[in-house]
Structure formats: C-alpha cells, structure tokens
Design an enzyme around this catalytic site. Structure first.
Site, short mmCIF file in Angstrom:
data_model
loop_
_atom_site.label_atom_id
_atom_site.label_comp_id
_atom_site.label_asym_id
_atom_site.label_seq_id
_atom_site.Cartn_x
_atom_site.Cartn_y
_atom_site.Cartn_z
N ARG A 1 0.82 -1.21 0.00
CA ARG A 1 0.00 0.00 0.00
C ARG A 1 0.87 1.27 0.00
O ARG A 1 0.52 2.26 -0.63
CB ARG A 1 -0.93 -0.03 1.22
CG ARG A 1 -1.93 1.10 1.22
CD ARG A 1 -3.11 0.80 2.14
NE ARG A 1 -4.13 1.83 2.03
CZ ARG A 1 -4.47 2.66 3.03
NH1 ARG A 1 -3.86 2.55 4.21
NH2 ARG A 1 -5.40 3.56 2.85
N HIS B 1 0.43 4.34 -2.55
CA HIS B 1 0.14 5.71 -2.09
C HIS B 1 1.27 6.68 -2.40
O HIS B 1 1.07 7.88 -2.44
CB HIS B 1 -0.21 5.71 -0.59
CG HIS B 1 -1.60 5.27 -0.32
ND1 HIS B 1 -2.40 5.81 0.67
CD2 HIS B 1 -2.37 4.33 -0.93
CE1 HIS B 1 -3.60 5.23 0.66
NE2 HIS B 1 -3.60 4.32 -0.29
N ASN C 1 -4.26 8.70 4.31
CA ASN C 1 -3.06 8.10 4.92
C ASN C 1 -3.07 8.12 6.44
O ASN C 1 -2.51 7.23 7.09
CB ASN C 1 -1.81 8.85 4.44
CG ASN C 1 -1.57 8.72 2.95
OD1 ASN C 1 -2.08 7.78 2.32
ND2 ASN C 1 -0.82 9.64 2.38
N HIS D 1 -5.66 -6.17 -2.61
CA HIS D 1 -6.52 -6.38 -1.43
C HIS D 1 -6.69 -7.86 -1.11
O HIS D 1 -7.50 -8.22 -0.26
CB HIS D 1 -7.87 -5.68 -1.65
CG HIS D 1 -7.78 -4.19 -1.59
ND1 HIS D 1 -8.86 -3.36 -1.78
CD2 HIS D 1 -6.72 -3.37 -1.35
CE1 HIS D 1 -8.47 -2.09 -1.67
NE2 HIS D 1 -7.18 -2.07 -1.41
C1 HEM Z 1 -8.85 0.80 -6.45
C2 HEM Z 1 -8.86 1.73 -5.55
C3 HEM Z 1 -8.46 1.49 -4.13
C4 HEM Z 1 -9.14 1.93 -3.03
C5 HEM Z 1 -10.43 2.74 -3.03
C6 HEM Z 1 -8.43 1.45 -1.88
C7 HEM Z 1 -8.81 1.71 -0.58
C8 HEM Z 1 -8.25 1.11 0.52
C9 HEM Z 1 -8.71 1.31 1.87
C10 HEM Z 1 -9.85 2.23 2.29
C11 HEM Z 1 -7.96 0.53 2.67
C12 HEM Z 1 -8.07 0.43 4.20
C13 HEM Z 1 -7.39 1.63 4.81
C14 HEM Z 1 -7.72 1.89 6.24
O1 HEM Z 1 -7.98 0.98 7.01
O2 HEM Z 1 -7.70 3.07 6.58
C15 HEM Z 1 -7.01 -0.15 1.83
C16 HEM Z 1 -6.06 -1.05 2.28
C17 HEM Z 1 -5.11 -1.62 1.48
N1 HEM Z 1 -4.87 -1.29 0.16
FE1 HEM Z 1 -6.12 -0.32 -1.08
N2 HEM Z 1 -7.34 0.74 -2.27
C18 HEM Z 1 -7.31 0.75 -3.64
C19 HEM Z 1 -6.31 0.19 -4.45
C20 HEM Z 1 -5.18 -0.38 -3.95
C21 HEM Z 1 -4.01 -0.71 -4.74
C22 HEM Z 1 -3.85 -0.39 -6.23
C23 HEM Z 1 -3.12 -1.28 -3.90
C24 HEM Z 1 -1.73 -1.78 -4.18
C25 HEM Z 1 -1.27 -2.07 -5.38
C26 HEM Z 1 -3.74 -1.36 -2.60
C27 HEM Z 1 -3.20 -1.96 -1.50
C28 HEM Z 1 -3.81 -2.03 -0.27
C29 HEM Z 1 -3.38 -2.91 0.79
C30 HEM Z 1 -2.30 -3.96 0.69
C31 HEM Z 1 -4.18 -2.64 1.90
C32 HEM Z 1 -4.07 -3.23 3.32
C33 HEM Z 1 -3.00 -2.46 4.06
C34 HEM Z 1 -2.68 -2.95 5.45
O3 HEM Z 1 -3.24 -3.92 5.93
O4 HEM Z 1 -1.84 -2.28 6.08
N3 HEM Z 1 -4.97 -0.78 -2.67
N4 HEM Z 1 -7.21 0.22 0.53
#
Ligand code: HEM
Ligand SMILES: *[C@@H]1O[C@H](CO)[C@@H](O)[C@H](O)[C@H]1NC(C)=O
Ligand SMILES: *[C@@H]1O[C@H](CO)[C@@H](O)[C@H](O)[C@H]1NC(C)=O
Length: 347
Positions: free
Chosen positions: A86, A90, A118, A218
């Site tokens: 992530r 970002h 973030n 995800h």
């Molecule tokens: C398509 C649009 C996307 C949206 C709307 C989105 C949104 C989010 C949100 C809301 C979370 C949870 C954050 C929190 O708890 O505050 C999350 C977690 C995460 N996102 Fe996305 N995301 C997107 C695309 C991506 C992409 C492209 C990647 C990486 C290539 C990614 C990797 C991750 C990962 C690995 C997590 C878990 C992080 C953790 O457990 O620390 N996301 N995302």
C-alpha cells in the site's frame, strides 16, 4: 514521461548566449538546438529510463539485503507485507513514485502522512528506516533511493506471501517535497463507484485491467471499520447477508465508536492469492470500491474479476506487469531530486 532536466537547461544556456553571438549564426544555432532537443528526448528514452540492473554495479548486495530485512519483518508481522504494498501505491499515485509519502510532518512542514487517506492508516515506516540503514551499510554509502526501496519492498512482500516474482525497475530518485493536497485529491476513495475508480486510474495512465488486477492487492491486509461501515449497514442489495452480519457484530455504527476495528480485505489476508476475486463474485467485497468491480450484471470489470478468480498464474503475471507500470509513474531520474539520507527528511 518527463523530458531530461539536464538537456533543456543546456539548450536554455545555449540560447541565452544568443545576443552575444553573431546574428548570422542564428540558423545554424537553431539547427543545433533542434538536434540537441531531439537528442535529449531520445537520450532520455533510450538511456535514462529505469532499469532492473540500475544497482548491479554500484551495489550488488542491495537487493538481497532488502529482501532479508523485508522477510524478517514479515516473519514478525505478516501484515507488514500488505502495508508495504500500500505504501508504494500511495507513493506512486501522488505526484509519482518519489518517496514523498515517507516525509515526516514537522512544525514547519506538512507532508502526506497525515493527509486523509493516509492518516492513522499507512504503516511500515519503521521498517523502511531499517531497510534504509541496512542497504546504506551494504552499499558502503547512501546510493539506494527511498523510492526504490518502496518498489522493491512491495515486490518482496508479495513474493514472501506466495505471489510470483517480477523484475523491479530501478533508478528512481527521491522528491525534495511532498503534497498533502494531492494526497487528498489523487488517491481513490473507498466510496467511489466504478466510473470514479476508472477515471481515477485513467488519470494515472492506468486502464480498467490495471484497476482490476491492482485491486487484487486487497488479497492482503486489513481495513478499518470506518472505511467499510457504510457498506455493511447500507448496501444490503450488493452484499452477502451473512458476511455483512458478521462484520456488523465487529464494526458498530458510527455513534458507538469502533472506527479502528480491523477486518481482513479477503478471506486469506496473509496469502497473495485469488480469494479476493472469488470473494467479489460472492458479494463479499469488504469495501464499497471493491464490490464495484463485480456487479453480477456482466460488463468488462465483471469479466476480468471472473477471469482472475480462476487464473492464479495470470493474476500473478498481470499483477507484476501492472506494478511495473504503476511503479514508473512520474519518476525522478538522472540529476532530478536526490538520494535521501534519511527517508523521513529531505537532505
Ligand atoms: C482501487 C482503488 C483502491 C481503493 C479505493 C483502496 C482503498 C483502501 C482502503 C480504504 C484501505 C483500508 C485503509 C484503512 O484501514 O484506513 C485499503 C487497504 C489496502 N490497500 Fe487499497 N485501495 C485501492 C487500491 C489499492 C491498490 C492499487 C493497492 C496496491 C497495489 C492497494 C493496497 C492495499 C493494501 C495492501 C491494503 C491493506 C494495508 C494494510 O493492511 O496495512 N490498494 N485500501
Ligand atoms: C490525524 O489523526 C490524528 C489522530 O487521530 C488527529 O489528531 C489529526 O487531526 C489527524 N490529522 C489530520 C490532518 O486529519
Ligand atoms: C446509512 O444510511 C442511513 C440513512 O441514509 C444514514 O442515516 C446512516 O448514517 C448510514 N450509515 C452508515 C454507516 O453509512
């Protein structure tokens, strides 16, 4: 793609001397300048791009060193893999992959870490510091950029949790500034509908397939209740009722607090697999934005989700390619930016 910083400067210098030179020379000077411009463009695209071998000569130990630190960190806390993935995303979506996301806020500087998408949610910064220290030691000096660390740590993370490896393009340099407003504006929101997700990705040069395959990130990690509350309380027509019920018992309504309670983004948050896509087909996407990729009504996004849910190898393959594409967004190279000594502060 940016045009080289060095060559336009050189051309500007050349023209700056115009008035001190003989006027008759102007035609040939123009020809030379045109040649220089052409050369600068082709130089840039032929030689100054990122390369997987960027550090092969200057620090052959760099990649194994980073991998070792990443693997140790994941052994202590598997979620770190998700957090690295992530972080790279970002970083890249906000003015390019330039490690701007790593800059700390100070009394006189507001960076991206506390921007809306973030704040209280990005993690892994301590491990980035560990990697930076280890790689600086292994390279006998500060040669490996913080932005490249993020790209490599993301790749090593998915490999550690069962994904397939790919060559990371290297040679990025680090920004001397950050942009909290761009972090608010340019990152996609979990409340976005499909069309907003598509245009957000398009604005970053990424297409629908990139959107679907990169959302497969995800497959790892967790989200806070505050980010999926609306979905589990108010989207009964697009969510599996049993799945929603179980989540409601963990994630209370807003007036009852609990916004920080975590739920995994798919059934196997520490395995880089295609469960994320099968979950979407069962209407068990955690975020509103996740479920937007599969409606059950047909269409290109549905087809891609169905395809990846059954083709693990294709997912891994296409994910690597899309990461390389994302990882090349607006990179700084050559003499642009700097190699930060401490990833949290500009030199
Ligand atoms: C398509 C649009 C996307 C949206 C709307 C989105 C949104 C989010 C949100 C809301 C979370 C949870 C954050 C929190 O708890 O505050 C999350 C977690 C995460 N996102 Fe996305 N995301 C997107 C695309 C991506 C992409 C492209 C990647 C990486 C290539 C990614 C990797 C991750 C990962 C690995 C997590 C878990 C992080 C953790 O457990 O620390 N996301 N995302
Ligand atoms: C970030 O989160 C902290 C702690 O919850 C909060 O005090 C602060 O106001 C937030 N910062 C921004 C810019 O929203
Ligand atoms: C669900 O919708 C209702 C009615 O529109 C609204 O009052 C409530 O705040 C929403 N809940 C969430 C968690 O979004």
């Amino acid at each position: 793609m940016k045009v080289g910083a060095l060559n336009p400067l050189f051309i500007g210098y050349y023209f700056g001397r115009r008035d001190s030179l003989n006027n008759q020379m102007s035609e040939s000077r123009r020809a030379v300048a045109a040649f220089l411009l052409l050369f600068s463009v082709s130089f840039r695209s032929t030689f100054a791009q990122l390369s997987p071998n960027f550090y092969s000569d200057i620090c052959p130990e760099a990649l194994p060193t980073i991998q070792m630190v990443v693997y140790n960190a994941i052994a202590n806390d598997p979620r770190i893999a998700a957090s690295f993935l992530r972080l790279h995303f970002h970083d890249c979506f906000v003015n390019g992959c330039d490690a701007s996301v790593l800059l700390d806020d100070t009394p006189t500087f507001k960076g991206e870490k506390t921007a809306g998408p973030n704040n209280n949610s990005l993690r892994g910064f301590d491990v980035v510091d560990e990697i930076k220290a280890a790689v600086t030691l292994a390279c006998c000096g500060n040669v490996f950029s913080c932005s490249d660390i993020l790209a490599v740590a993301a790749r090593d993370s998915i490999v550690a949790l069962g994904g397939k490896t790919y060559d990371v393009q290297l040679g990025r340099r680090d920004a001397k500034s950050a942009d909290p407003n761009a972090a608010d504006a340019d990152l996609p929101s979990p409340d976005f509908d499909l069309s907003a997700l598509v245009s957000n990705f398009e604005s970053h040069g990424l297409d629908l397939q990139d959107l679907v395959v990169l959302s497969g990130a995800h497959s790892l990690g967790f989200a806070r209740c505050a980010t999926f509350r609306g979905r589990i309380y108010n989207e009964s027509s697009t969510i599996d009722p049993e799945f929603a019920g179980a989540l409601r018992s963990q994630c209370p309504q807003e007036n009852e607090g609990g916004g920080g309670v975590l739920a995994s983004l798919d059934d196997s948050p520490a395995r880089f697999d295609v469960d994320y896509f099968s979950g979407l087909k069962q209407r068990r996407g955690l975020l509103h934005s996740d479920q937007q990729l599969f409606s059950g009504c047909g269409g290109d996004a549905d087809s891609l989700v169905s395809f990846y849910s059954e083709k693990r190898e294709a997912f891994w393959e296409d994910f690597g390619a899309a990461m390389v594409k994302m990882g090349s967004l607006n990179v700084l190279t050559g003499i642009e930016g700097e190699i930060r000594e401490n990833c949290r502060f500009v030199n």
